[in-house]
Design a protein around this motif. Sequence first.
Motif, PDB file in Angstrom:
ATOM      1  N   ILE A 164      24.459 113.612 -40.422  1.00  0.00           N
ATOM      2  CA  ILE A 164      24.690 115.037 -40.177  1.00  0.00           C
ATOM      3  C   ILE A 164      26.177 115.297 -39.968  1.00  0.00           C
ATOM      4  N   ASP A 165      26.697 116.303 -40.658  1.00  0.00           N
ATOM      5  CA  ASP A 165      28.128 116.632 -40.632  1.00  0.00           C
ATOM      6  C   ASP A 165      28.454 117.821 -39.742  1.00  0.00           C
ATOM      7  N   LEU A 166      27.519 118.761 -39.622  1.00  0.00           N
ATOM      8  CA  LEU A 166      27.776 120.033 -38.943  1.00  0.00           C
ATOM      9  C   LEU A 166      26.619 120.332 -38.000  1.00  0.00           C
ATOM     10  N   ILE A 167      26.954 120.660 -36.758  1.00  0.00           N
ATOM     11  CA  ILE A 167      25.945 121.035 -35.772  1.00  0.00           C
ATOM     12  C   ILE A 167      26.015 122.542 -35.552  1.00  0.00           C
ATOM     13  N   ALA A 180      28.751 117.001 -29.702  1.00  0.00           N
ATOM     14  CA  ALA A 180      28.952 117.034 -31.154  1.00  0.00           C
ATOM     15  C   ALA A 180      30.405 116.744 -31.512  1.00  0.00           C
ATOM     16  N   LYS A 216      31.670 115.736 -35.283  1.00  0.00           N
ATOM     17  CA  LYS A 216      30.976 116.704 -36.133  1.00  0.00           C
ATOM     18  C   LYS A 216      31.598 118.097 -35.970  1.00  0.00           C
ATOM     19  N   HIS A 217      31.562 118.872 -37.054  1.00  0.00           N
ATOM     20  CA  HIS A 217      31.974 120.267 -36.987  1.00  0.00           C
ATOM     21  C   HIS A 217      30.924 121.046 -36.201  1.00  0.00           C
ATOM     22  N   VAL A 274      38.099 118.589 -35.484  1.00  0.00           N
ATOM     23  CA  VAL A 274      36.920 119.145 -36.142  1.00  0.00           C
ATOM     24  C   VAL A 274      37.093 120.653 -36.286  1.00  0.00           C
TER      25      VAL A 274
END
Length: 379
Positions: A81-84, A100, A105-106, A132
């Motif tokens: 997962i890259d973006l929360i 995050a 993570k973004h 991020v």
Amino acid sequence: MPADQITHKPKLRIGLIGTGFMGKAHVFGFTSAPKVFELPYDLELHTVADVTVETATRAARELGFAHWTTDWRDLISNPEIDLISITAPNALHKEMSLAAIAAGKHVYCEKPLAPLATDALEMTLAAELAGVKTQVGFNYLCNPMLRLARDMIAGGELGEIRGYRGLHAEDYMADPNGPWTFRHDPAGGGALADIGSHALATAEFLLGPITDVMGDCMTLIPSRPDGKGGTRRVEVDDVGRAFLRFANGAQGSVEGNWIATGRKMQHDFEVYGTRGALSFSQERFSELHFYSTEDAPGRRGFRRIEAAPDHAPYGRFCVAPGHQLGFNDLKAIEVEGYIRAIAGQTPEPFNFRAGLRIQTLVETIQRSSAAREWLKVPG
């Protein structure tokens, strides 16, 4: 071109925390934006988290996520997962965002960013140190009509700005028998923070920095049912108002009101200048009304400007003027700007530092209300 010859873009895999009103709005933004704009990534709905198996599995099925979980920490620890995307209750934003960010993570967090400005500052500094990209959900600012209004003001079409009035009023807390909710928690609630923050963001979007405030925050429904047969005291404001002074010399006011009987979405503003004026209502948010003193006597009045392809990015959604955009279209515009920022193509449209600014304004107004005096806005 045959489908197998299409060049695939890199994937950006999304994890969503929370599946209520704003959780669904985020998903609508993620799914609509790639169909409307040429994005630098393919967006993938990877995993959704909610508090029960029932809500999480239903959300995965209905919203199109490949996976689900009842523990939001699973999203943070998942390297895929890259973006929360955070749409949980306000008091949880800090813990989730910091986790995050620490995982690289973004973070796309719905407003308000955090219960306190000190929390928002901690989140902002952590994100900036980690490098991020962040976004706070203020999608009303993405309305082409607001961008047109800002351009008209900056271009001098209204002359010198003398006055401003902003209002965000709804009635979802108007019933005194309505239950105590997380929005009534002093650690992140109140009408000024919840919806008055939109009025403040719009005021600065249009006119620039607010320098001084005089606040008046009132609790008009002192207690609410607690869901257990008793009542719970309400310590946050039902109505928050403030007089404002802007750096450009203008003066004005804003109001956040969640007990405005009959109002469902009244996010309005009026701007008064020496050469003209603007009037806008979210209840008809594909319209902007403009008054010009240069019109001939006997011909003066507010003229309606309807949203059209001339007002980017309206034309991405519809080729015909006057057919209007919707709330979720604004989320798609917000997502488009954020995704381009992640790709390094543009600055972040409304990052954590911008969210910190709004929380600072809210708290300064609250302190002003308690002190019954004008206060300078820090920073």
